[in-house]
Scaffold this motif. Sequence first.
Motif, PDB file in Angstrom:
ATOM      1  N   UNK A   1       2.088  -8.514  19.418  1.00  0.00           N
ATOM      2  CA  UNK A   1       3.205  -7.668  18.480  1.00  0.00           C
ATOM      3  C   UNK A   1       3.448  -8.410  17.396  1.00  0.00           C
ATOM      4  N   UNK A   2       3.556  -8.009  16.090  1.00  0.00           N
ATOM      5  CA  UNK A   2       4.066  -8.252  15.337  1.00  0.00           C
ATOM      6  C   UNK A   2       5.046  -7.734  14.156  1.00  0.00           C
ATOM      7  N   UNK A   3       6.677  -8.244  13.699  1.00  0.00           N
ATOM      8  CA  UNK A   3       7.339  -7.698  13.392  1.00  0.00           C
ATOM      9  C   UNK A   3       6.750  -6.760  11.613  1.00  0.00           C
ATOM     10  N   UNK A   4       7.411  -5.531  11.108  1.00  0.00           N
ATOM     11  CA  UNK A   4       7.231  -6.378  10.064  1.00  0.00           C
ATOM     12  C   UNK A   4       8.654  -7.296   8.817  1.00  0.00           C
TER      13      UNK A   4
ATOM     14  N   UNK B   1       1.561  -8.625   3.138  1.00  0.00           N
ATOM     15  CA  UNK B   1       1.616  -7.546   3.305  1.00  0.00           C
ATOM     16  C   UNK B   1       2.218  -6.964   2.114  1.00  0.00           C
TER      17      UNK B   1
ATOM     18  N   UNK C   1     -12.957  -0.329  16.379  1.00  0.00           N
ATOM     19  CA  UNK C   1     -12.122  -0.204  16.002  1.00  0.00           C
ATOM     20  C   UNK C   1     -12.570   0.335  14.007  1.00  0.00           C
TER      21      UNK C   1
ATOM     22  N   UNK D   1      -3.756  -3.880   9.380  1.00  0.00           N
ATOM     23  CA  UNK D   1      -3.502  -5.229  10.808  1.00  0.00           C
ATOM     24  C   UNK D   1      -2.900  -3.930  11.661  1.00  0.00           C
ATOM     25  N   UNK D   2      -2.219  -2.804  11.288  1.00  0.00           N
ATOM     26  CA  UNK D   2      -1.927  -1.839  12.436  1.00  0.00           C
ATOM     27  C   UNK D   2      -3.568  -0.868  13.275  1.00  0.00           C
ATOM     28  N   UNK D   3      -4.448  -1.433  12.303  1.00  0.00           N
ATOM     29  CA  UNK D   3      -6.089  -0.908  13.305  1.00  0.00           C
ATOM     30  C   UNK D   3      -6.630  -1.811  13.339  1.00  0.00           C
TER      31      UNK D   3
ATOM     32  N   UNK E   1       9.068  -3.689  14.618  1.00  0.00           N
ATOM     33  CA  UNK E   1       7.168  -3.651  14.938  1.00  0.00           C
ATOM     34  C   UNK E   1       6.468  -3.064  14.464  1.00  0.00           C
ATOM     35  N   UNK E   2       5.303  -3.787  14.239  1.00  0.00           N
ATOM     36  CA  UNK E   2       3.928  -2.622  13.630  1.00  0.00           C
ATOM     37  C   UNK E   2       3.917  -1.450  14.624  1.00  0.00           C
ATOM     38  N   UNK E   3       3.929  -0.224  14.334  1.00  0.00           N
ATOM     39  CA  UNK E   3       2.712   0.610  14.951  1.00  0.00           C
ATOM     40  C   UNK E   3       1.605   0.005  15.045  1.00  0.00           C
ATOM     41  N   UNK E   4       0.983   0.214  16.410  1.00  0.00           N
ATOM     42  CA  UNK E   4      -0.265   0.111  16.489  1.00  0.00           C
ATOM     43  C   UNK E   4      -1.078   1.506  15.931  1.00  0.00           C
ATOM     44  N   UNK E   5      -2.359   1.920  15.200  1.00  0.00           N
ATOM     45  CA  UNK E   5      -2.115   3.240  14.787  1.00  0.00           C
ATOM     46  C   UNK E   5      -3.759   3.203  15.907  1.00  0.00           C
ATOM     47  N   UNK E   6      -3.815   4.463  16.064  1.00  0.00           N
ATOM     48  CA  UNK E   6      -5.075   4.490  17.114  1.00  0.00           C
ATOM     49  C   UNK E   6      -5.926   5.401  16.548  1.00  0.00           C
TER      50      UNK E   6
END
Lengths: 368, 368
Positions: free
Chosen positions: A343-346, A68, A293, A86-88, B345-350
């Motif tokens: 679920x990942x933490x920043x 990151x 995705x 990774x957020x998408x 936590x990292x958000x999940x982006x739709x």
Amino acid sequence: MNFARTNTLKLFAIGLALIQGIDSSAQTSTQKTVNIGNTWQALPVKASSPEDNPTTQEKVELGKKLFFDPRLSLTGTVSCNTCHNLMEGGDDGRSTSMGIHGRLGPRNAPTVWNSVFQNSQFWDGRSMSLEDQARGPIVAGPEMGMPAHKNAVDRIAAIPGYQAAFSRVFKSEEPVTIDNAVKAIAAFERTLITPNSAYDRFVHGNKSAMNEKQLQGMKLFDSIGCTECHSGPAFNGWEIGSTTPMFEEFPRNAKNPLVKHFGLNKDLGRFKATKNVADKHHYKVPTLRNITLTAPYLHNGAVPTLAETVRVMSETQLDAQISDTEVSSIVEFLTALEGEFPELTLPRLPSRSGQSVLDDQEPAAKTE
Amino acid sequence: MNFARTNTLKLFAIGLALIQGIDSSAQTSTQKTVNIGNTWQALPVKASSPEDNPTTQEKVELGKKLFFDPRLSLTGTVSCNTCHNLMEGGDDGRSTSMGIHGRLGPRNAPTVWNSVFQNSQFWDGRSMSLEDQARGPIVAGPEMGMPAHKNAVDRIAAIPGYQAAFSRVFKSEEPVTIDNAVKAIAAFERTLITPNSAYDRFVHGNKSAMNEKQLQGMKLFDSIGCTECHSGPAFNGWEIGSTTPMFEEFPRNAKNPLVKHFGLNKDLGRFKATKNVADKHHYKVPTLRNITLTAPYLHNGAVPTLAETVRVMSETQLDAQISDTEVSSIVEFLTALEGEFPELTLPRLPSRSGQSVLDDQEPAAKTE
């Protein structure tokens, strides 16, 4: 005949056997006619690590920080996560990636999710490990743009928190090296697995996990020959335990009008890496996990939608003309490959107190 | 005399009272001679929200997604987090920020951490709310570069997951609007608070939370007049409950050689926003919370280190010549302002299934 071809034939034979299996069934519901057999496999929930880079929690945490950290790029603006978000979907949603200074790379960013289940990395498979892959973008001009790995290492080494973390993980006197950095990144990437998709639950015996249309698509996906290459738990030809990379020619039917329309023949693929004529227009088989995705599609990102991609692949690879309804059912099947994202933490990225580590190379970054 | 000046004088009076308080003490240890009084205040652990945008957990979650979503930028490469990196100091470590296509902005990115405790936003304080601030970068050419807010709204609206989230949070028929988007982003930003620094623990009564050098620095910070502007719980003049913005002239001593050396007089500051001559070279007072993590410094990011910045500020603002040791003790004090960062936590982006939302504007992105 190279390994890739042998493997293809073997997989093709498995595909045929499966179709026969389905055909011999007298049941009426699609749900019951899809034969699970050996071809349809669930995604492993965990990946093994290579002997010289065992996965440990501390190493994964360090790798996550590096993954990151945009300071690995010359301008301090591009991290691994920029193109492999990774957020998408683990990609960037772009046709081809955009690195520092808005420079465009030549190919579409492959997803980093489940990349541990690819036997080779990059579209042309020029890296045989996640460790080796991670070295590339740092010094690629249109990606992170560092003049040399040394510049990245110097940046990291100038941050006390990283020095400490590398020491803890690698326990050597000069722990901050490019080899250790990519080992940590790869260790983190080995945890990026998205199991338990509707498809996986179906394979595990939950017959209602996939709907009727998805099951029709699954059957068609197999019967028209997609599984010839996109087989196994990651739908990329990879078999559990195997380390042998597999490459396929694409597009096979170079004269199909869709090839010209989407410019699919311009890139010489693996040939660029090997200079072996037999590798012209050959690519690794990418995973189809979470393919919904990661639009736009294919090595050049020229195909905007998944539906068009299914048609392109059926026509240019399998010589199969399929109806809109059939395309749509395969697309529906592919939605069943959306997995569960951990679920990942920043991470907290360590800093050099009171002085940016970008300073050291800021003039170079500005003059470009 | 405008409010800013009145406020300054008031704070200056408080500062004097405090110094007198310290001087009247007969105790020998610095730890005991620092008078907590009313000037030294701990950071609130929570922020209140405006009446027309109450903070709710669902809104915060939506705002977090938007904050991290690079698709809010024309090229799909720059998110709020790019310049306000929450994994680090809430900034980008650059002199001035770099947006799409490697374009450089005119000023240094202020930290987003604790920005809820700034009475105005941007260096020139041209936004009086976090909501209003969040509108700016989306359509700023050198930042996210959207031609208009409509483009950003169209992008978000094309993603089913965002449609659903906006509906849940805002419960209106057409919930995806720029007003709602910035409300959600601001609601998220109101949670970005870093309490419980060594300084806060000291103020709360833990006398060993700060070391001797930090306490010396704290005393000096006050006695040379830094608290004249950098007062209150966020060290930016903000008082709990106050909504009145405060602006200060910088640099006051325009003839000091450091002004020319670092080009501190080139930017006209708040004048650019108001066109009011009295606002020339006026700026909001930035928080000093986590200042160790946000190098390089000042509105133009021209001062590389915190030590140099302390010297620049003391000479150009307070006409105080201080020794290297004194500079160093103030820097040490400032390290005590590093707070505790909440685990995020990292958000999940739709996503839009099977089609990137970047497609719609990709040609525009490419031709620039």
